[in-house]
Design a protein around this motif. Sequence first.
Motif, mmCIF file in Angstrom:
data_model
loop_
_atom_site.group_PDB
_atom_site.id
_atom_site.type_symbol
_atom_site.label_atom_id
_atom_site.label_comp_id
_atom_site.label_asym_id
_atom_site.label_seq_id
_atom_site.Cartn_x
_atom_site.Cartn_y
_atom_site.Cartn_z
ATOM 1 N N VAL A 162 0.832 -1.203 0.000
ATOM 2 C CA VAL A 162 0.000 0.000 0.000
ATOM 3 C C VAL A 162 0.864 1.250 0.000
ATOM 4 O O VAL A 162 0.599 2.219 -0.738
ATOM 5 N N VAL A 163 1.896 1.273 0.826
ATOM 6 C CA VAL A 163 2.772 2.448 0.890
ATOM 7 C C VAL A 163 3.484 2.655 -0.445
ATOM 8 O O VAL A 163 3.641 3.791 -0.912
ATOM 9 N N GLY A 164 3.917 1.568 -1.080
ATOM 10 C CA GLY A 164 4.541 1.694 -2.401
ATOM 11 C C GLY A 164 3.592 2.272 -3.432
ATOM 12 O O GLY A 164 3.988 3.084 -4.274
ATOM 13 N N LEU A 165 2.318 1.863 -3.370
ATOM 14 C CA LEU A 165 1.319 2.417 -4.289
ATOM 15 C C LEU A 165 1.121 3.910 -4.057
ATOM 16 O O LEU A 165 1.044 4.698 -5.014
ATOM 17 N N LEU A 166 1.054 4.311 -2.800
ATOM 18 C CA LEU A 166 0.879 5.732 -2.492
ATOM 19 C C LEU A 166 2.083 6.550 -2.957
ATOM 20 O O LEU A 166 1.924 7.652 -3.488
ATOM 21 N N ARG A 167 3.278 6.007 -2.748
ATOM 22 C CA ARG A 167 4.477 6.735 -3.188
ATOM 23 C C ARG A 167 4.536 6.850 -4.705
ATOM 24 O O ARG A 167 4.929 7.891 -5.245
ATOM 25 N N ARG A 168 4.120 5.800 -5.405
ATOM 26 C CA ARG A 168 4.123 5.855 -6.870
ATOM 27 C C ARG A 168 3.105 6.871 -7.368
ATOM 28 O O ARG A 168 3.382 7.636 -8.302
ATOM 29 N N SER A 169 1.942 6.904 -6.732
ATOM 30 C CA SER A 169 0.924 7.881 -7.121
ATOM 31 C C SER A 169 1.413 9.304 -6.870
ATOM 32 O O SER A 169 1.168 10.213 -7.676
ATOM 33 N N LYS A 170 2.120 9.497 -5.744
ATOM 34 C CA LYS A 170 2.643 10.821 -5.429
ATOM 35 C C LYS A 170 3.680 11.264 -6.462
ATOM 36 O O LYS A 170 3.697 12.423 -6.898
ATOM 37 N N LYS A 171 4.549 10.324 -6.867
ATOM 38 C CA LYS A 171 5.557 10.659 -7.874
ATOM 39 C C LYS A 171 4.905 10.993 -9.218
ATOM 40 O O LYS A 171 5.335 11.924 -9.913
ATOM 41 N N GLU A 172 3.885 10.237 -9.584
ATOM 42 C CA GLU A 172 3.206 10.509 -10.860
ATOM 43 C C GLU A 172 2.521 11.869 -10.824
ATOM 44 O O GLU A 172 2.525 12.602 -11.822
ATOM 45 N N THR A 173 1.934 12.223 -9.678
ATOM 46 C CA THR A 173 1.291 13.529 -9.554
ATOM 47 C C THR A 173 2.308 14.647 -9.697
ATOM 48 O O THR A 173 2.070 15.653 -10.371
ATOM 49 N N LYS A 174 3.471 14.475 -9.061
ATOM 50 C CA LYS A 174 4.523 15.483 -9.172
ATOM 51 C C LYS A 174 5.041 15.590 -10.605
ATOM 52 O O LYS A 174 5.332 16.686 -11.091
ATOM 53 N N ALA A 175 5.151 14.445 -11.266
ATOM 54 C CA ALA A 175 5.637 14.467 -12.652
ATOM 55 C C ALA A 175 4.661 15.197 -13.563
ATOM 56 O O ALA A 175 5.060 15.982 -14.430
ATOM 57 N N VAL A 176 3.368 14.976 -13.363
ATOM 58 C CA VAL A 176 2.356 15.666 -14.166
ATOM 59 C C VAL A 176 2.386 17.160 -13.887
ATOM 60 O O VAL A 176 2.294 17.996 -14.807
ATOM 61 N N ALA A 177 2.537 17.514 -12.601
ATOM 62 C CA ALA A 177 2.584 18.932 -12.243
ATOM 63 C C ALA A 177 3.816 19.608 -12.814
ATOM 64 O O ALA A 177 3.774 20.769 -13.240
ATOM 65 N N ALA A 178 4.945 18.892 -12.837
ATOM 66 C CA ALA A 178 6.175 19.471 -13.385
ATOM 67 C C ALA A 178 6.095 19.625 -14.893
ATOM 68 O O ALA A 178 6.672 20.553 -15.468
ATOM 69 N N ALA A 179 5.369 18.724 -15.565
ATOM 70 C CA ALA A 179 5.262 18.799 -17.024
ATOM 71 C C ALA A 179 4.210 19.798 -17.481
ATOM 72 O O ALA A 179 4.231 20.228 -18.628
ATOM 73 N N ALA A 180 3.317 20.193 -16.607
ATOM 74 C CA ALA A 180 2.231 21.091 -17.012
ATOM 75 C C ALA A 180 2.715 22.429 -17.542
ATOM 76 O O ALA A 180 2.252 22.881 -18.586
ATOM 77 N N PRO A 181 3.660 23.151 -16.917
ATOM 78 C CA PRO A 181 4.107 24.443 -17.466
ATOM 79 C C PRO A 181 4.734 24.327 -18.842
ATOM 80 O O PRO A 181 4.592 25.206 -19.675
#
Length: 405
Positions: free
Chosen positions: A362-381
């Motif tokens: 479960v913790v690994g899933l949450l960390r992966r989701s957090k990384k994907e969210t950050k990656a999307v946010a970084a690519a948005a600009p």
Amino acid sequence: MTTKLSSTSAVQLPAPAPLLTRTGWTAFIVALIVVCAVAPALNLWVPSGSPLHLSDYAVALLGKIMCYAICALAMDLIWGYTGILSLGHGLFFALGGYVMGMYLMRQIGRDGNYQSDLPDFMVFLDWKELPWHWALSDSFIATLVLIVAVPGLVAFVFGYFAFRSRIKGVYFSIITQAMTYAAMLLFFRNETGFGGNNGFTDFKRILGQPIATPTMRMLLFVLTGLTLLGFFLLGRWLVRSKFGRVLQAVRDAETRVMFSGYSPLPYKLTIWTISAMMCGVAGALYVPQVGIINPGEMSAANSIEIAVWAAVGGRATLIGPIVGAFLVNGAKSWLTVTAPEFWLYFLGALFIAVTLFLPNGVVGLLRRSKKETKAVAAAAPADAPTTAAVDANTESLRKEEGAAS
């Protein structure tokens, strides 16, 4: 001709990482406040009719799950960080519980059913005196020492011969379960002096104080929570040290570690013994809160469940096994009441699902989701100008088509 290295060419080692991040320390302090202040206030001072009241049942349940979380944390140190899957940690948990149980049985004194200095089961079996291994059971200090010494010694002796023989993988898992099963059969025998299949129960006092009072139960709850948090910090310190890095290297490539000049034996034996001691402490905290200890705690299912908690929460994370212990045992407490016949099926399906779809828990899933969210946010600009350019081109084409018409 000899040359000397200048100070600027010296190898710069990376600075040691902090024990916890700022967010981690914040969460740790919050957990400390909840255990030491919020939970006691909700249980002892908030009226029972209030929706904020924490019942005695909830206190006992949470205390029991925190003991299980300590076992899951111990499992993570040897399985998640060292690659050693043990299916026998229920033995070390039970040994710590039996040591505490022996002390609690001596604390009963003459308040038992037979009003004898001997425990009731010994009077029933016509024993005339205490066995030799009960000699120090009336001393609380000696009990505290034996709680960690007995599981630690058993683990050290077993681990020394197993690791020296280079037993690993599934073979190690099998012999740990065989060891636990043999111990369970031994403790079931009445002549060993451990209460047979009934074990120890009907505890009345600890350190001369009644054990069934709300204040004593809350004290045990707080002590269990502090122990869990302390072991978490100990685990963080171990895995982030040089010792912990060698353990992870042994997990990933033990042969390469040997070629690098390290002997895996002392590292594996040390973490194996520490892990067993942690389970012994968990068992000692478990017994006075639950009120019973018997050989059933050494069953194969109990040891397998410890591995399930670590796998569900996420191995090699430390926080993951704690989360897994709370999730699985919370679900168990609910399902054993609403649908007791389906609990074992749920546990098996959960382990299969985690193995197939959540290898990092479960913790690994949450960390992966957090990384994907950050990656999307970084690519948005970076995508924004492209989108604006497309909109501008579309608008210019519309104007050209209007002019042409």
